[in-house]
Design a protein around this motif. Structure first.
Motif, PDB file in Angstrom:
ATOM      1  N   LYS A 148       0.823  -1.231  -0.053  1.00 47.72           N
ATOM      2  CA  LYS A 148      -0.007   0.069  -0.015  1.00 47.72           C
ATOM      3  C   LYS A 148       0.918   1.170   0.023  1.00 47.72           C
ATOM      4  N   LYS A 149       1.898   1.436   0.734  1.00 50.38           N
ATOM      5  CA  LYS A 149       2.651   2.343   1.073  1.00 50.38           C
ATOM      6  C   LYS A 149       3.601   2.523  -0.305  1.00 50.38           C
ATOM      7  N   VAL A 150       4.119   1.713  -1.017  1.00 48.10           N
ATOM      8  CA  VAL A 150       4.746   1.842  -2.144  1.00 48.10           C
ATOM      9  C   VAL A 150       3.678   2.215  -3.347  1.00 48.10           C
ATOM     10  N   SER A 151       2.578   1.675  -3.326  1.00 52.36           N
ATOM     11  CA  SER A 151       1.619   1.935  -4.548  1.00 52.36           C
ATOM     12  C   SER A 151       1.195   3.451  -4.437  1.00 52.36           C
ATOM     13  N   GLN A 152       1.015   4.008  -3.025  1.00 48.62           N
ATOM     14  CA  GLN A 152       0.609   5.432  -2.974  1.00 48.62           C
ATOM     15  C   GLN A 152       1.785   6.236  -3.375  1.00 48.62           C
ATOM     16  N   ARG A 153       3.072   5.925  -2.851  1.00 51.13           N
ATOM     17  CA  ARG A 153       4.149   6.580  -3.006  1.00 51.13           C
ATOM     18  C   ARG A 153       4.442   6.878  -4.585  1.00 51.13           C
ATOM     19  N   PHE A 154       4.189   5.907  -5.353  1.00 51.59           N
ATOM     20  CA  PHE A 154       4.461   6.098  -6.941  1.00 51.59           C
ATOM     21  C   PHE A 154       3.371   6.195  -7.599  1.00 51.59           C
ATOM     22  N   GLY A 155       2.070   6.321  -6.969  1.00 52.28           N
ATOM     23  CA  GLY A 155       0.855   6.930  -7.461  1.00 52.28           C
ATOM     24  C   GLY A 155       0.368   5.796  -8.408  1.00 52.28           C
ATOM     25  N   LEU A 156       0.611   4.542  -7.972  1.00 49.83           N
ATOM     26  CA  LEU A 156       0.251   3.314  -8.946  1.00 49.83           C
ATOM     27  C   LEU A 156      -1.320   3.261  -8.743  1.00 49.83           C
ATOM     28  N   THR A 157      -2.343   3.420  -7.357  1.00 49.40           N
ATOM     29  CA  THR A 157      -3.309   3.151  -7.544  1.00 49.40           C
ATOM     30  C   THR A 157      -4.009   4.116  -8.044  1.00 49.40           C
ATOM     31  N   LYS A 158      -3.656   5.243  -8.634  1.00 48.73           N
ATOM     32  CA  LYS A 158      -4.326   6.342  -9.321  1.00 48.73           C
ATOM     33  C   LYS A 158      -4.467   5.616 -10.803  1.00 48.73           C
ATOM     34  N   ARG A 159      -4.077   4.707 -11.219  1.00 48.96           N
ATOM     35  CA  ARG A 159      -4.144   4.122 -12.480  1.00 48.96           C
ATOM     36  C   ARG A 159      -5.224   3.205 -12.607  1.00 48.96           C
ATOM     37  N   ALA A 160      -5.805   2.819 -11.410  1.00 48.31           N
ATOM     38  CA  ALA A 160      -7.116   1.914 -11.416  1.00 48.31           C
ATOM     39  C   ALA A 160      -8.253   2.901 -11.802  1.00 48.31           C
ATOM     40  N   PRO A 161      -9.264   2.064 -12.333  1.00 47.52           N
ATOM     41  CA  PRO A 161     -10.470   2.715 -12.919  1.00 47.52           C
ATOM     42  C   PRO A 161     -11.413   2.868 -11.895  1.00 47.52           C
ATOM     43  N   HIS A 197     -11.996   5.603 -10.022  1.00 43.81           N
ATOM     44  CA  HIS A 197     -11.600   6.020  -8.839  1.00 43.81           C
ATOM     45  C   HIS A 197     -11.653   5.425  -7.654  1.00 43.81           C
ATOM     46  N   ILE A 198     -11.127   3.935  -7.881  1.00 44.98           N
ATOM     47  CA  ILE A 198     -10.838   3.004  -6.771  1.00 44.98           C
ATOM     48  C   ILE A 198      -9.863   3.741  -5.885  1.00 44.98           C
ATOM     49  N   HIS A 199      -8.923   4.339  -6.405  1.00 46.70           N
ATOM     50  CA  HIS A 199      -7.721   4.744  -5.508  1.00 46.70           C
ATOM     51  C   HIS A 199      -8.463   5.555  -4.362  1.00 46.70           C
ATOM     52  N   GLU A 200      -9.435   6.303  -4.517  1.00 45.42           N
ATOM     53  CA  GLU A 200      -9.935   7.104  -3.473  1.00 45.42           C
ATOM     54  C   GLU A 200     -10.539   6.475  -2.392  1.00 45.42           C
ATOM     55  N   PHE A 201     -11.235   5.248  -2.781  1.00 47.07           N
ATOM     56  CA  PHE A 201     -11.994   4.547  -1.701  1.00 47.07           C
ATOM     57  C   PHE A 201     -10.823   3.642  -1.137  1.00 47.07           C
ATOM     58  N   GLU A 202      -9.890   3.217  -1.663  1.00 45.83           N
ATOM     59  CA  GLU A 202      -8.878   2.186  -1.128  1.00 45.83           C
ATOM     60  C   GLU A 202      -8.102   2.931   0.038  1.00 45.83           C
ATOM     61  N   ILE A 239     -23.245   0.840  -4.736  1.00 41.78           N
ATOM     62  CA  ILE A 239     -22.345   1.210  -5.664  1.00 41.78           C
ATOM     63  C   ILE A 239     -22.543   2.397  -6.451  1.00 41.78           C
ATOM     64  N   TYR A 240     -23.588   3.137  -6.090  1.00 45.88           N
ATOM     65  CA  TYR A 240     -23.506   4.579  -6.857  1.00 45.88           C
ATOM     66  C   TYR A 240     -22.320   5.300  -7.133  1.00 45.88           C
ATOM     67  N   ASN A 241     -21.804   5.496  -5.903  1.00 45.05           N
ATOM     68  CA  ASN A 241     -20.535   6.446  -5.896  1.00 45.05           C
ATOM     69  C   ASN A 241     -19.460   5.988  -6.548  1.00 45.05           C
ATOM     70  N   ILE A 242     -19.547   4.574  -7.064  1.00 42.70           N
ATOM     71  CA  ILE A 242     -18.528   4.260  -7.924  1.00 42.70           C
ATOM     72  C   ILE A 242     -19.051   4.176  -9.528  1.00 42.70           C
ATOM     73  N   VAL A 243     -20.074   3.914  -9.785  1.00 41.31           N
ATOM     74  CA  VAL A 243     -20.421   4.027 -11.276  1.00 41.31           C
ATOM     75  C   VAL A 243     -20.927   5.400 -11.567  1.00 41.31           C
ATOM     76  N   ASN A 244     -21.379   6.237 -10.723  1.00 48.05           N
ATOM     77  CA  ASN A 244     -21.723   7.467 -10.814  1.00 48.05           C
ATOM     78  C   ASN A 244     -21.070   8.410 -10.010  1.00 48.05           C
ATOM     79  N   TYR A 245     -19.802   8.359 -10.036  1.00 49.45           N
ATOM     80  CA  TYR A 245     -18.799   9.145  -9.250  1.00 49.45           C
ATOM     81  C   TYR A 245     -18.977  10.694  -8.962  1.00 49.45           C
ATOM     82  N   GLU A 246     -18.953  11.438 -10.112  1.00 44.35           N
ATOM     83  CA  GLU A 246     -19.136  12.673 -10.209  1.00 44.35           C
ATOM     84  C   GLU A 246     -20.423  13.126  -9.629  1.00 44.35           C
ATOM     85  N   GLU A 247     -21.440  12.628  -9.769  1.00 42.57           N
ATOM     86  CA  GLU A 247     -22.725  13.009  -9.319  1.00 42.57           C
ATOM     87  C   GLU A 247     -22.861  12.454  -7.719  1.00 42.57           C
TER      88      GLU A 247
END
Length: 431
Positions: free
Chosen positions: A138-151, A153-158, A361-369
């Protein structure tokens, strides 16, 4: 007109809506999107038009998918429109008429038929998350921004997931918990899929509270997903099958209560009778099952077996789960319990009934709304300026945790489940 389509769309129930507009101020999506088609009465009118052949299922799709299903409209409706049944019927029709690619069909089949209903898969999710957190990934992924590549907006909930217990800790749970002295009630615990996978310790605390209240707690092994996510996605047939499996699992013994600690799950469980035709054996069995379903807060108040020993010197606000408030109609019990915690100051928001934007799962499939709705909620929260936000549903809890992060308030505010606040107060049996 297509009589089959009218039946599928609960067309007869749409006539209960008199288009009065009482629902408009209560609807979060109408407030944030400012469009008639994204209000309850607008959606009902669209359903009616589709049933009458004046519009297509495709016209219905976007407004229906943008509905949170919070049921706030039902609490203010003067004609008792069964909006929930109309909404689910519309989602079912949309799902049946939508053309889907083979990969999407495979993914949906796996998620709804295999993943959520499976304790093994949900435990695997918990194990994998524990490994991710404890191994340093988790620390490595966050340090290098790897989770931001997930579809999605999973990185925000992770980033706001709680710390997971080890696989050894998960396997330590027994099937039955009995107090040494005679039990005052026999309780079955409905674990939920996301609650048990992501908020395992909250589930453990729930059962401990019941034990200390004097109850015998039974954990039926054959229970499965409540089916709420399936119904919200139009998979009505799958939802019915899950309901049957749960009813059978909890019929093996007689219980005073079937307890849950997730507002969304509890709402689905009490709605099981609506899935079956009246007069049938399954409807009778579903009704008997639903009659015993209670939220943990209701049961703790009923048993009245706890005294709280430890002061919790914090100021909190209570964010009620929409499905707990609007479907299960549980409003007083959570507040009554919080008011018993020594040292705890409870401050109410101006609009506690306003949805947080999670909605399954509304906040995942309709993130902006969902974030637009969350921003409105967090403005209300920040007006109270609490140390903690207390809620009682896994989706709401993650959403509020995310809201705290988005406000940059992580150093002064946290979101917690009601059960965990009560455990922090060191509850002890009264006798």
């Amino acid at each position: 007109m297509n009589s089959l389509l009218q039946e599928q769309l609960s067309y007869d129930k749409t006539f209960d809506c008199v288009q009065c507009g009482y629902c408009l101020p209560a609807c979060p999506t109408y407030e944030t999107m400012e469009r008639e088609t994204h209000s309850p009465r607008g959606r009902i009118n669209l359903v009616k038009m589709v049933a009458e052949g004046k519009a297509s299922a495709e016209d219905l799709k976007e407004p229906i998918e943008k509905c949170l299903g919070c049921m706030a409209c039902t609490t203010v409706c003067p004609t008792n429109v069964q909006y929930g049944e109309i909404l689910e019927s519309a989602k079912h029709v949309i799902d049946e008429h939508e053309e889907k690619s083979r990969p999407r069909k495979l993914v949906e089949n796996f998620m709804f038929q295999r993943f959520f209903p499976s304790t093994a898969w949900m435990d695997s999710l918990g194990h994998a998350t524990w490994l991710y957190q404890s191994s340093g990934l988790k620390k490595v992924s966050q340090r290098f921004g790897l989770t931001k590549r997930a579809p999605l907006h999973i990185h925000e909930f992770e980033a706001v997931l709680p710390e997971m217990p080890s696989p050894k800790r998960r396997k330590s749970r027994a099937g039955r918990y009995v107090r040494k002295r005679p039990a005052t009630a026999k309780v079955a615990f409905f674990k939920g899929c996301i609650m048990d996978s992501v908020f395992y310790e909250t589930n453990q605390n729930t059962m401990e509270l019941l034990l200390r209240s004097g109850a015998e707690v039974v954990f039926p092994d054959q229970q499965t997903c409540c089916g709420a996510l399936h119904a919200h996605s139009g998979k009505i047939d799958a939802s019915v099958e899950l309901a049957k499996r749960n009813i059978e699992a909890f019929e093996e013994e007689s219980f005073d209560y079937i307890v849950n600690n997730a507002g969304g799950c509890g709402a689905r469980l009490i709605e099981y009778p609506h899935l079956f035709e009246k007069g049938t054996d399954w409807h009778s069995r579903a009704s008997a099952f639903a009659a015993n379903v209670k939220d943990i807060s209701e049961v703790l108040v009923d048993l009245d077996g706890l005294r709280f020993e430890q002061s919790v010197p914090r100021t909190v606000t209570y964010q009620p789960s929409c499905h707990l408030r609007n479907v299960q109609k549980v409003t007083a019990a959570p507040v009554a319990l919080l008011e018993k915690v020594p040292g705890l100051t409870l401050k109410q928001m101006d609009r506690p009934e306003f949805c947080c934007g999670s909605a399954g799962i509304y906040n995942i499939v309709n993130y902006e709304e969902a974030m637009d709705i969350l921003d409105v909620k967090m403005q209300d929260v920040c007006g109270v300026d609490p140390d903690g936000i207390v809620t009682s549903n896994p989706g709401c809890l993650l959403q509020m945790k995310l809201g705290v992060v988005r406000e940059g308030a992580g150093d002064r505010m946290e979101a917690v489940h009601l059960v965990d606040v009560l455990m922090e107060a060191d509850p002890q049996p009264k006798t």
